[in-house]
Design a protein around this motif. Structure first.
Motif, PDB file in Angstrom:
ATOM      1  N   ASP A 158     -18.982   7.947 -70.532  1.00  0.00           N
ATOM      2  CA  ASP A 158     -19.927   7.623 -69.908  1.00  0.00           C
ATOM      3  C   ASP A 158     -19.348   6.378 -69.154  1.00  0.00           C
ATOM      4  N   LEU A 159     -19.291   5.438 -69.992  1.00  0.00           N
ATOM      5  CA  LEU A 159     -18.863   4.173 -69.593  1.00  0.00           C
ATOM      6  C   LEU A 159     -17.683   4.022 -68.509  1.00  0.00           C
ATOM      7  N   LEU A 160     -16.857   4.760 -69.180  1.00  0.00           N
ATOM      8  CA  LEU A 160     -15.422   4.914 -68.411  1.00  0.00           C
ATOM      9  C   LEU A 160     -15.357   5.744 -66.908  1.00  0.00           C
ATOM     10  N   SER A 161     -16.369   6.712 -67.018  1.00  0.00           N
ATOM     11  CA  SER A 161     -16.559   7.310 -65.647  1.00  0.00           C
ATOM     12  C   SER A 161     -17.212   6.296 -64.715  1.00  0.00           C
ATOM     13  N   GLY A 162     -18.050   5.440 -64.913  1.00  0.00           N
ATOM     14  CA  GLY A 162     -18.577   4.374 -64.177  1.00  0.00           C
ATOM     15  C   GLY A 162     -17.447   3.303 -63.729  1.00  0.00           C
ATOM     16  N   ILE A 163     -16.483   3.014 -64.570  1.00  0.00           N
ATOM     17  CA  ILE A 163     -15.683   1.899 -64.346  1.00  0.00           C
ATOM     18  C   ILE A 163     -14.563   2.502 -63.523  1.00  0.00           C
ATOM     19  N   GLU A 164     -14.144   3.651 -63.688  1.00  0.00           N
ATOM     20  CA  GLU A 164     -13.187   4.481 -62.681  1.00  0.00           C
ATOM     21  C   GLU A 164     -13.506   4.701 -61.330  1.00  0.00           C
ATOM     22  N   LYS A 165     -14.862   4.931 -61.312  1.00  0.00           N
ATOM     23  CA  LYS A 165     -15.342   5.061 -60.127  1.00  0.00           C
ATOM     24  C   LYS A 165     -15.387   3.877 -59.122  1.00  0.00           C
ATOM     25  N   ALA A 166     -15.729   2.833 -59.590  1.00  0.00           N
ATOM     26  CA  ALA A 166     -15.748   1.391 -58.895  1.00  0.00           C
ATOM     27  C   ALA A 166     -14.291   1.130 -58.329  1.00  0.00           C
ATOM     28  N   THR A 167     -13.559   1.313 -59.837  1.00  0.00           N
ATOM     29  CA  THR A 167     -12.135   1.004 -59.622  1.00  0.00           C
ATOM     30  C   THR A 167     -11.459   1.660 -58.612  1.00  0.00           C
ATOM     31  N   THR A 211     -23.088   5.027 -67.165  1.00  0.00           N
ATOM     32  CA  THR A 211     -22.313   5.165 -66.233  1.00  0.00           C
ATOM     33  C   THR A 211     -22.450   3.897 -65.232  1.00  0.00           C
ATOM     34  N   GLU A 212     -23.804   3.823 -64.867  1.00  0.00           N
ATOM     35  CA  GLU A 212     -24.085   2.559 -63.841  1.00  0.00           C
ATOM     36  C   GLU A 212     -23.531   1.257 -64.628  1.00  0.00           C
ATOM     37  N   MET A 213     -23.675   1.105 -66.016  1.00  0.00           N
ATOM     38  CA  MET A 213     -23.026  -0.103 -66.444  1.00  0.00           C
ATOM     39  C   MET A 213     -21.742  -0.179 -66.390  1.00  0.00           C
ATOM     40  N   GLY A 214     -21.071   0.732 -66.424  1.00  0.00           N
ATOM     41  CA  GLY A 214     -19.597   0.750 -66.367  1.00  0.00           C
ATOM     42  C   GLY A 214     -19.042   0.306 -64.881  1.00  0.00           C
ATOM     43  N   GLU A 215     -19.738   0.993 -63.896  1.00  0.00           N
ATOM     44  CA  GLU A 215     -19.574   0.744 -62.587  1.00  0.00           C
ATOM     45  C   GLU A 215     -19.899  -0.842 -62.247  1.00  0.00           C
ATOM     46  N   MET A 216     -21.083  -1.286 -62.700  1.00  0.00           N
ATOM     47  CA  MET A 216     -21.532  -2.722 -62.467  1.00  0.00           C
ATOM     48  C   MET A 216     -20.276  -3.498 -62.922  1.00  0.00           C
ATOM     49  N   ALA A 217     -19.879  -3.518 -64.278  1.00  0.00           N
ATOM     50  CA  ALA A 217     -18.904  -4.226 -64.837  1.00  0.00           C
ATOM     51  C   ALA A 217     -17.821  -4.217 -64.126  1.00  0.00           C
ATOM     52  N   ALA A 218     -17.277  -3.084 -63.622  1.00  0.00           N
ATOM     53  CA  ALA A 218     -16.063  -3.072 -62.593  1.00  0.00           C
ATOM     54  C   ALA A 218     -16.068  -3.791 -61.394  1.00  0.00           C
TER      55      ALA A 218
END
Length: 336
Positions: A77-86, A296-303
């Motif tokens: 779930d974390l990586l999903s958000g990271i990859e989206k923003a990246t 997911t939102e946390m991963g996206e925010m971090a990226a």
């Protein structure tokens, strides 16, 4: 044989510098020229050399993400958000599995340095001094995800674990439960273990429920097997528990499985609440009531914070993300 930027320039009848400016979204050409170059790129199947582009822009459009564990659903779930923003930023991700091993972590940091990555997202583990010192020498920005540090000036994205655990225990108390146990992670884990224990303990004390250490089982981690074994131990220590707070969804589902083997019905005989709201929480029997982290939102925010640091000299503010109870079928009200 693959074509080069020279081939594109010759095919479009423009200079190599013009092709380079168009590829790198710079100015200094007309829309007609841009169309000619883009058509030439498509016709020839030209693929820009990422290394060469990096030498020009001083960016490789790649970030590194360090995870202590890859088997956890939480990571997905974390990586999903990271990859989206990246992906939206036109970059890619290199994922490193550190296993919380200091030597392995340092090897990965050296590898990321050799790859000349643009920045680092460091997740779910303490940021040790040797890691911080090396990343500082790399001269790339870093954002912490699902972890934090007081020792170093590094922005982070996480939920307030103490408050979230307090909310979980309070939810059980508001349902009428007074004999409540906890399946805890490692108490020496300052990121998740101790804060979640402290939140649970504070909720009991604030609601005039006497706290007893026998009501808590401390585990090495937050795994399914920790939950299975932990529930058996917990019920041996306190057989008349009516509710259990598990410090992760994986532990909660392990506890549900253990309860089934023991002939204990969830939630009729024992209510169980988890922590994380993983995608599999809705698949358990019964579906798991849990404290939701917006993973997911946390991963996206971090990226997004990392790219903000890359695109600006300014600092970015750390983010405490909201948590909430997602009520399903594993908790019922206690009568009397």
């Amino acid at each position: 044989m693959s074509c080069t930027i020279k081939d594109v320039a010759r095919h479009a009848n423009v200079s190599i510098a013009t092709v380079s400016r168009i590829i790198n979204n710079q100015v200094g050409y007309s829309e007609k020229t841009k169309k000619k170059v883009l058509d030439a790129i498509e016709e020839l199947g030209y693929q820009p050399n990422a290394v060469a582009r990096g030498l020009i822009s001083k960016r490789t459009h790649t970030i590194g993400v360090l995870f202590p564990k890859l088997s956890s659903t939480l990571v997905t779930d974390l990586l999903s958000g990271i990859e989206k923003a990246t992906h939206e930023a036109g970059s890619s991700v290199i994922v490193c599995h550190t296993e919380s091993n200091g030597e392995k972590t340092m090897k990965y940091l050296k590898l990321l340095n050799e790859k000349r990555i643009d920045g680092i997202i460091f997740t779910s583990a303490p940021l040790l001094g040797e890691y911080y010192d090396y990343i500082k020498k790399m001269n790339v920005p870093m954002v912490l995800l699902s972890t934090e540090t007081y020792a170093y000036p590094v922005p982070y994205v996480k939920v307030n674990d103490r408050h979230a655990a307090y909310t979980a225990a309070q939810f059980l108390i508001n349902k009428g439960h007074k004999k409540i146990g906890m399946l805890c992670g490692n108490i020496e884990d300052a990121i998740s273990g101790k804060p979640r224990f402290d939140g649970f303990k504070s909720a009991l004390q604030d609601h005039s429920i006497p706290f007893d250490n026998s009501h808590v089982v401390f585990n090495r981690g937050f795994t399914f097997s920790d939950g299975m074994d932990g529930l058996r131990t917990l019920l041996q220590q306190v057989p008349d528990l009516t509710a259990v707070f598990a410090a992760s969804d994986e532990m909660a589902m392990g506890a549900i499985s253990s309860a089934y083997e023991l002939g204990i019905k969830v939630p009729d005989d024992l209510s169980i609440i988890g922590y994380d709201n993983l995608s599999i929480a809705n698949m358990s029997i019964p579906p798991l009531t849990t404290v939701a982290q917006p993973l997911t939102e946390m991963g996206e925010m971090a990226a997004k914070m990392l790219f903000e640091l890359l695109d600006s000299e300014k600092t970015v503010e750390s983010r405490i993300m909201p948590h909430k109870i997602v009520e399903r079928k594993s908790v019922i009200a206690k009568e009397g």
